[in-house]
Design an enzyme around this catalytic site. Structure first.
Site, PDB file in Angstrom:
ATOM      1  N   LYS A   1       0.868  -1.200   0.000  1.00  0.00           N
ATOM      2  CA  LYS A   1       0.000   0.000   0.000  1.00  0.00           C
ATOM      3  C   LYS A   1       0.895   1.238   0.000  1.00  0.00           C
ATOM      4  O   LYS A   1       1.140   1.881   1.026  1.00  0.00           O
ATOM      5  CB  LYS A   1      -0.942  -0.036   1.210  1.00  0.00           C
TER       6      LYS A   1
HETATM    7  N1  PMP Z   1      -7.757  -1.980  -3.280  1.00  0.00           N
HETATM    8  C1  PMP Z   1      -7.183  -0.773  -3.135  1.00  0.00           C
HETATM    9  C2  PMP Z   1      -6.417  -0.201  -4.283  1.00  0.00           C
HETATM   10  C3  PMP Z   1      -7.322  -0.056  -1.936  1.00  0.00           C
HETATM   11  O1  PMP Z   1      -6.754   1.156  -1.793  1.00  0.00           O
HETATM   12  C4  PMP Z   1      -8.079  -0.604  -0.884  1.00  0.00           C
HETATM   13  C5  PMP Z   1      -8.247   0.164   0.403  1.00  0.00           C
HETATM   14  N2  PMP Z   1      -7.178  -0.054   1.275  1.00  0.00           N
HETATM   15  C6  PMP Z   1      -8.653  -1.878  -1.065  1.00  0.00           C
HETATM   16  C7  PMP Z   1      -8.481  -2.529  -2.274  1.00  0.00           C
HETATM   17  C8  PMP Z   1      -9.410  -2.530   0.044  1.00  0.00           C
HETATM   18  O2  PMP Z   1      -8.533  -2.881   1.065  1.00  0.00           O
HETATM   19  P1  PMP Z   1      -8.969  -2.983   2.574  1.00  0.00           P
HETATM   20  O3  PMP Z   1     -10.104  -3.951   2.631  1.00  0.00           O
HETATM   21  O4  PMP Z   1      -7.777  -3.497   3.276  1.00  0.00           O
HETATM   22  O5  PMP Z   1      -9.383  -1.633   3.015  1.00  0.00           O
END
Ligand code: PMP
Length: 313
Positions: A163
């Site tokens: 991330k």
């Molecule tokens: N894909 C992307 C590109 C994201 O930024 C997020 C948000 N973090 C998600 C999927 C979903 O991830 P999460 O369930 O961990 O929030």
């Protein structure tokens, strides 16, 4: 969403206005920065953070991929998050931890080389902010999505499962293009033309009672995605991780997006074409309700996914 008064920065709780960063740091200049988005909810036993250790593990993995040596453990960061929530006297909200290299250094050869000739970054700043989160009334919101002309970043161009802030240029272009074309959300395809994910959400297709979702490789391994897969298995649903063709979206009974911020939301049309009946489907509704109850501490079976702030004070 409004940022709260106090933030945690490198071991201390300070006022937001004093949390400054040099604009010539590579984190600002090139997006060489990791972050997380986490939610905490008002439960019967006070504020509780959903899947905190999963998010902090992913933050430390992201930091490692950016060669950052973070000097805090998951346990220390857990305490930091809980102390910060208490200090801001908040019952529910959004948590934004950041890992960044705050030193002013121009050029791409920043940091130092270790004895193995590998570049590494030592003085890492860890900052955590919290923001208020107003629950939107009515759980029956649905999304009109558009398949984006912007392709999800190629897995050989970066470390795609991390991330990393810089990745979000891709998401923002896609989301803004979708919004400016009259849609609520973008669905990005990967470099091979398979469905990848939303701008900040993972995607599920429901077809004849089976849940299909794109495999890891080009997407962010979402915490919500993982929780939904576990909830599906526990409720005797078949879950299949497989490459999803765009045509399968149009042929689906239901499509939904999921992520920390939006939780679970049905996609009722894509490129103007209705998905299934064009209304939120039964399976999506089932998972939406279940997930809402789990994250708000109303399902004792999943209590281990919650970190109660009161336990860390
Ligand atoms: N894909 C992307 C590109 C994201 O930024 C997020 C948000 N973090 C998600 C999927 C979903 O991830 P999460 O369930 O961990 O929030």
């Amino acid at each position: 969403m409004a940022l709260s008064k106090f933030v945690w920065k490198d071991g201390k709780i300070i006022r937001l206005r004093n949390a400054k960063v040099n604009i010539f740091s590579p984190s600002v200049q090139y997006g060489w920065k990791g972050f997380e988005g986490i939610r905490f909810y008002d439960t019967e036993y006070g504020p509780a953070v959903f899947c905190l250790s999963g998010h902090l593990d992913r933050l430390l993995d992201t930091a490692e991929s950016l060669r950052m040596k973070v000097r805090y453990s998951v346990k220390e960061l857990t305490e930091a998050v809980c102390r910060l929530i208490l200090r801001n006297e908040m019952r529910q909200g959004y948590i934004r931890p950041d890992v960044l290299y705050a030193k002013a250094e121009l050029g791409l050869r920043f940091g130092v080389k270790n004895k193995d000739n590998r570049r590494e970054l030592n003085k890492i700043t860890v900052a955590i902010a919290v923001a208020s989160w107003d629950e939107k009334p009515g759980s029956d919101t649905s999304l009109k999505a558009k398949i984006s002309p912007f392709v999800r970043i190629h897995p050989d161009s970066t470390i795609v499962g991390a991330k990393i802030s810089g990745h979000y240029v891709n998401s923002i272009f896609a989301l803004w293009e979708a919004e400016e074309s009259g849609y609520d959300e973008a669905i990005l395809l990967d470099y091979q033309g398979y469905v990848a994910e939303g701008s900040a959400e993972n995607l599920f297709v429901v077809k004849e009672g089976v849940l299909l979702t794109p495999p890891l490789g080009t997407i962010l391994p979402g915490i919500t995605r993982g929780a939904i897969m576990q909830l599906a298995i526990d409720n005797k649903y078949e879950v299949v991780e497989k490459d999803v063709y765009p045509e399968e979206l149009f042929d689906a009974d239901e499509v939904f997006l999921c992520g920390t911020a939006m939780e679970i939301l049905p996609v009722t049309s894509i490129n103007g074409k209705l998905i299934g009946s064009g209304k939120p489907g039964e399976t999506t509704k089932f998972f939406t309700e279940l997930y809402k109850n789990v994250v708000r501490g109303r399902m004792s079976k999943y209590d281990h996914w919650l970190t109660y702030v009161k336990d860390y004070t």
